[in-house]
Motif scaffolding. Structure first.
Motif, PDB file in Angstrom:
ATOM      1  N   PHE A 414       0.833  -1.199   0.000  1.00  6.70           N
ATOM      2  CA  PHE A 414       0.000   0.000   0.000  1.00  6.70           C
ATOM      3  C   PHE A 414       0.873   1.257   0.000  1.00  6.70           C
ATOM      4  O   PHE A 414       1.917   1.317   0.658  1.00  6.70           O
ATOM      5  N   GLN A 415       0.374   2.235  -0.725  1.00  4.65           N
ATOM      6  CA  GLN A 415       1.103   3.499  -0.851  1.00  4.65           C
ATOM      7  C   GLN A 415       1.156   4.240   0.482  1.00  4.65           C
ATOM      8  O   GLN A 415       2.122   4.948   0.772  1.00  4.65           O
ATOM      9  N   GLY A 416       0.148   4.083   1.279  1.00  2.67           N
ATOM     10  CA  GLY A 416       0.097   4.797   2.549  1.00  2.67           C
ATOM     11  C   GLY A 416      -0.665   6.105   2.422  1.00  2.67           C
ATOM     12  O   GLY A 416      -0.892   6.626   1.322  1.00  2.67           O
ATOM     13  N   GLN A 417      -1.059   6.626   3.558  1.00  2.00           N
ATOM     14  CA  GLN A 417      -1.786   7.887   3.605  1.00  2.00           C
ATOM     15  C   GLN A 417      -1.007   8.871   4.474  1.00  2.00           C
ATOM     16  O   GLN A 417       0.058   8.550   5.012  1.00  2.00           O
ATOM     17  N   ALA A 418      -1.580  10.054   4.596  1.00  2.00           N
ATOM     18  CA  ALA A 418      -0.897  11.074   5.412  1.00  2.00           C
ATOM     19  C   ALA A 418      -0.711  10.606   6.841  1.00  2.00           C
ATOM     20  O   ALA A 418       0.283  10.941   7.507  1.00  2.00           O
ATOM     21  N   SER A 419      -1.662   9.817   7.338  1.00  2.00           N
ATOM     22  CA  SER A 419      -1.594   9.376   8.729  1.00  2.00           C
ATOM     23  C   SER A 419      -0.958   7.999   8.899  1.00  2.00           C
ATOM     24  O   SER A 419      -0.785   7.536  10.026  1.00  2.00           O
ATOM     25  N   SER A 420      -0.613   7.324   7.781  1.00  2.00           N
ATOM     26  CA  SER A 420      -0.037   5.972   7.887  1.00  2.00           C
ATOM     27  C   SER A 420       1.048   5.799   6.832  1.00  2.00           C
ATOM     28  O   SER A 420       0.890   6.228   5.690  1.00  2.00           O
ATOM     29  N   PRO A 421       2.169   5.179   7.209  1.00  2.00           N
ATOM     30  CA  PRO A 421       3.271   4.994   6.268  1.00  2.00           C
ATOM     31  C   PRO A 421       2.972   3.852   5.289  1.00  2.00           C
ATOM     32  O   PRO A 421       2.021   3.084   5.480  1.00  2.00           O
ATOM     33  N   PRO A 422       3.769   3.700   4.209  1.00  2.00           N
ATOM     34  CA  PRO A 422       3.611   2.568   3.296  1.00  2.00           C
ATOM     35  C   PRO A 422       3.749   1.253   4.054  1.00  2.00           C
ATOM     36  O   PRO A 422       4.576   1.121   4.963  1.00  2.00           O
ATOM     37  N   SER A 423       2.931   0.280   3.679  1.00  2.00           N
ATOM     38  CA  SER A 423       2.934  -0.988   4.412  1.00  2.00           C
ATOM     39  C   SER A 423       2.666  -2.147   3.468  1.00  2.00           C
ATOM     40  O   SER A 423       2.179  -1.967   2.342  1.00  2.00           O
ATOM     41  N   ILE A 424       2.979  -3.351   3.949  1.00  2.00           N
ATOM     42  CA  ILE A 424       2.734  -4.572   3.195  1.00  2.00           C
ATOM     43  C   ILE A 424       1.806  -5.453   4.022  1.00  2.00           C
ATOM     44  O   ILE A 424       2.057  -5.691   5.212  1.00  2.00           O
ATOM     45  N   VAL A 425       0.723  -5.933   3.409  1.00  2.00           N
ATOM     46  CA  VAL A 425      -0.205  -6.830   4.090  1.00  2.00           C
ATOM     47  C   VAL A 425      -0.483  -8.015   3.174  1.00  2.00           C
ATOM     48  O   VAL A 425      -0.233  -7.976   1.970  1.00  2.00           O
ATOM     49  N   SER A 426      -1.019  -9.090   3.748  1.00  2.00           N
ATOM     50  CA  SER A 426      -1.508 -10.213   2.940  1.00  2.00           C
ATOM     51  C   SER A 426      -3.016 -10.061   2.782  1.00  2.00           C
ATOM     52  O   SER A 426      -3.709  -9.544   3.679  1.00  2.00           O
ATOM     53  N   PHE A 427      -3.526 -10.506   1.630  1.00  2.00           N
ATOM     54  CA  PHE A 427      -4.958 -10.376   1.357  1.00  2.00           C
ATOM     55  C   PHE A 427      -5.476 -11.695   0.794  1.00  2.00           C
ATOM     56  O   PHE A 427      -4.887 -12.269  -0.120  1.00  2.00           O
ATOM     57  N   SER A 428      -6.605 -12.165   1.357  1.00  2.00           N
ATOM     58  CA  SER A 428      -7.251 -13.392   0.885  1.00  2.00           C
ATOM     59  C   SER A 428      -8.468 -13.017   0.049  1.00  2.00           C
ATOM     60  O   SER A 428      -9.466 -12.507   0.611  1.00  2.00           O
ATOM     61  N   PRO A 429      -8.425 -13.224  -1.274  1.00  4.43           N
ATOM     62  CA  PRO A 429      -9.605 -12.902  -2.086  1.00  4.43           C
ATOM     63  C   PRO A 429     -10.821 -13.741  -1.707  1.00  4.43           C
ATOM     64  O   PRO A 429     -11.961 -13.243  -1.759  1.00  4.43           O
ATOM     65  N   SER A 430     -10.615 -14.997  -1.333  1.00  2.00           N
ATOM     66  CA  SER A 430     -11.763 -15.855  -1.013  1.00  2.00           C
ATOM     67  C   SER A 430     -12.480 -15.387   0.245  1.00  2.00           C
ATOM     68  O   SER A 430     -13.700 -15.528   0.382  1.00  2.00           O
ATOM     69  N   LEU A 431     -11.728 -14.787   1.180  1.00  2.00           N
ATOM     70  CA  LEU A 431     -12.319 -14.284   2.430  1.00  2.00           C
ATOM     71  C   LEU A 431     -12.564 -12.786   2.395  1.00  2.00           C
ATOM     72  O   LEU A 431     -13.220 -12.253   3.300  1.00  2.00           O
ATOM     73  N   ASP A 432     -12.000 -12.127   1.364  1.00  2.00           N
ATOM     74  CA  ASP A 432     -12.058 -10.666   1.296  1.00  2.00           C
ATOM     75  C   ASP A 432     -11.567 -10.074   2.612  1.00  2.00           C
ATOM     76  O   ASP A 432     -12.222  -9.221   3.240  1.00  2.00           O
ATOM     77  N   ALA A 433     -10.373 -10.541   3.032  1.00  2.00           N
ATOM     78  CA  ALA A 433      -9.857 -10.141   4.339  1.00  2.00           C
ATOM     79  C   ALA A 433      -8.362  -9.885   4.268  1.00  2.00           C
ATOM     80  O   ALA A 433      -7.631 -10.550   3.521  1.00  2.00           O
ATOM     81  N   TYR A 434      -7.911  -8.918   5.060  1.00  2.00           N
ATOM     82  CA  TYR A 434      -6.491  -8.602   5.179  1.00  2.00           C
ATOM     83  C   TYR A 434      -5.905  -9.266   6.408  1.00  2.00           C
ATOM     84  O   TYR A 434      -6.614  -9.554   7.367  1.00  2.00           O
ATOM     85  N   ALA A 435      -4.608  -9.455   6.370  1.00  2.00           N
ATOM     86  CA  ALA A 435      -3.903  -9.933   7.566  1.00  2.00           C
ATOM     87  C   ALA A 435      -2.540  -9.262   7.605  1.00  2.00           C
ATOM     88  O   ALA A 435      -1.842  -9.184   6.590  1.00  2.00           O
TER      89      ALA A 435
END
Length: 589
Positions: A414-435
């Motif tokens: 993720f590019q990040g926002q003004a209030s949060s820095p760039p980050s890496i997360v895992s995403f499950s399309p079948s669950l539509d959920a981040y981890a």
């Protein structure tokens, strides 16, 4: 040995008894004998005595030689100079060679078929016939008939005959594809091999039917007994082809094959398992198969895959593994509107599945295509069902999504926002959920997965004031820890669990391997042209880059090892700006 060649002459019984004995005398004794003979002539006691006739001292090839090469020169050396025109009248060969007139050749007329050159270091001559070969496995008889004149006036009254036997014809030994082979990949490089080194110019005796425009046939660089047939474009899928090797194919001695060979094969509907480089210029996409280091050593041609209209540009592109789908965005230059195409490389079927697409990424099995559209929407297209699932994201992505080995998870930067820095997360399309991925540094972005999908390598900073460094985290060990390596590197791909292809930001032409265990950097011996494309294969075994100079670049592909040499070096397909990526990965926008 040479003195006894006279035993091949046709003469009387008395001369057969005297000849060998006399010819066996040492040269000095024969000169003495000749001097005595001269004295007897002067004294009138032996009016018939004269100089000894010219004799053959050596033959090349020897009398009775076998396995003689088809264009081997034939040399005769005498014990004294002979009259050149005398050879023209008395030198014979049976059977003859097409277009070879020995009488004219002996007169010094250099013909295309054959000619005679007189030796300068010793009395004799050589018959040359470099492009008019002897017939294979054939006995040839040569004769010097009686009446041969020496320069000193002496005459050989005997006929001398000798013979040689030529080598067997070269043989066809094998091909790829083999006879009646089926399901041959449509991008295959075809080969034919022979029993010995072949004449490069005789490749015109090899043909492919139906003909493929632009096909070239070259002698393999490392194996002169092999020809490589390089089709000008992909073969037709599920199609019957015939590869013909005619008797016009010759070996390096100009000997012809004894018989023609016809190979029948049928293509399948897939590309080969060879690694493929995908290359894109402004509105063109080409494919380059990369042969392994053990089978093909030839200037492999680029295969043209796509051409857009002059008013369009190719934004990004990716070629799937296993299913051979080409995904690419085509942008209208005047409006900036783009369309996402998914094209079957084999069949040519083209589907437009979306617009405003970017950050393309194929799943490892080639059935799912992830891409971004709009401001921050993730889409996953299924090539089997033809459907697209869409997922709103909290932020735009900095780089294409990275898949896990099973194709069930995506690692998103993720590019990040003004209030949060760039980050890496895992995403499950079948669950539509981040981890979240545990223990990442505060800033983490542009991840790369290792070929075995056990590691995540990325750029990051523990605190905002730190320099950007290379980090890696395990995806299989729990709890995962993040390891920081050196700062100041650009990353291009992970080779395996121990290194990553990288380049120092301060020295962009210096390309090498950054150890994930020690952080040490080892540069390749050949530098890359600065600010030019670099690509690493999905399996981490190959790296492609431009070597040479900016004025004369060479596209080089080599194994990901410091000591390895290039297995392919060729001219880039495009001038100006262009990009590349290996199959399974994404050409940057």
């Amino acid at each position: 040995m040479a003195r006894y060649l006279l035993s091949t002459s046709r003469r009387s019984w008395a001369s057969r008894q005297a000849g060998p004995f006399l010819s066996a005398f040492p040269f000095r004794l024969r000169r003495i004998a000749a001097g005595l003979c001269s004295g007897l002539v002067l004294s009138g006691l032996l009016a018939g005595c004269a100089s000894s006739p010219p004799q053959i001292l050596s033959l090349t090839p020897n009398h009775g030689a076998t396995g003689v090469e088809a264009n081997a020169p034939v040399s005769v050396v005498f014990d004294k100079p002979v009259v050149h025109s005398s050879i023209a009248a008395h030198f014979l060969m049976s059977p003859g060679l097409p277009g070879c007139n020995l009488a004219q050749a002996a007169e010094g007329l250099k013909q295309h078929a054959c000619w005679i050159t007189w030796l300068t270091s010793e009395p004799g001559f050589t018959l040359f016939h470099p492009t008019t070969p002897f017939a294979s496995n054939t006995k040839y008889t040569f004769s010097l008939t009686s009446g041969l004149h020496a320069v000193d006036g002496s005459v050989n009254v005997f006929s001398h005959t000798w013979n040689i036997t030529t080598d067997v014809a070269p043989r066809f030994q094998g091909s790829y594809p083999s006879q009646q082979a089926k399901n041959i990949p449509v991008d295959s490089i075809l080969t034919v091999s022979f029993s010995r080194a072949m004449l490069p110019g005789s490749s015109s005796g090899i043909s492919l039917s139906p003909a493929v425009p632009g096909t070239t046939i070259v002698q393999d660089v490392s194996s002169p007994a092999q020809f490589d047939i390089l089709p000008g474009h992909l073969l037709l899928p599920d199609h019957a082809y015939t590869l013909t090797v005619s008797t016009h194919v010759r070996d390096i001695t100009y000997a012809k094959l004894s018989r023609s060979t016809v190979i029948h094969f049928t293509t399948g509907s897939t590309l080969s398992v060879l690694p493929h480089l995908l290359l894109a210029s402004q509105n063109t996409v080409d494919l380059l198969p990369v042969p392994s280091s053990t089978d093909i050593h030839a200037p492999v041609p680029y295969i043209h895959l796509f051409s857009g209209a002059p008013s369009t540009t190719v934004g990004t592109a990716a070629l799937s593994l296993g299913t051979d789908y080409l995904a690419l965005t085509v942008v209208q230059s005047s409006t900036g509107i783009s369309q996402l195409h998914v094209i079957s490389v084999v069949s040519g079927k083209d589907r437009i599945i979306g617009s405003d697409a970017r950050k393309l990424s194929w799943s490892p099995n080639g059935h799912l295509l992830a891409y971004m559209s709009g401001t921050s929407q993730l889409n996953i297209y299924n090539t089997i069902s033809g459907t697209t699932a869409s997922f709103p994201m909290p932020s735009p992505l900095l780089s294409p999504p990275q898949w896990n080995g099973a194709g069930s998870l995506l690692y998103l930067s993720f590019q990040g926002q003004a209030s949060s820095p760039p980050s890496i997360v895992s995403f499950s399309p079948s669950l539509d959920a981040y981890a979240p991925i545990p223990n990442l540094p505060l800033f983490a972005y542009t991840p790369l997965t290792s070929p075995d999908h056990s590691l995540l390598v990325y750029l990051g900073r523990a605190v905002p004031t730190d320099p950007t460094s290379v980090w890696w985290s395990s995806l299989t060990v729990t709890p995962s820890t993040a390891t920081s390596l050196a700062a100041g590197y650009a990353l291009f791909g992970v080779t395996n669990s121990s290194s990553v292809v990288a380049s120092p930001v301060a020295h962009p032409g210096e390309l090498g391997f950054l150890s994930l265990s020690s952080g040490d950097f080892a540069a390749l011996s050949s530098a890359a042209v600065p600010n030019t494309p670099i690509a690493v294969s999905a399996n981490g075994q190959l790296v492609a880059y431009l070597a040479g100079s900016a004025a004369h670049p060479v596209l080089s592909v080599q194994p990901t090892s410091i000591s390895a040499s290039s297995i392919l070096a060729t001219k880039p397909p495009f001038s100006g700006a262009w990009r590349m990526a290996f199959q399974g990965l994404t050409i940057p926008s």
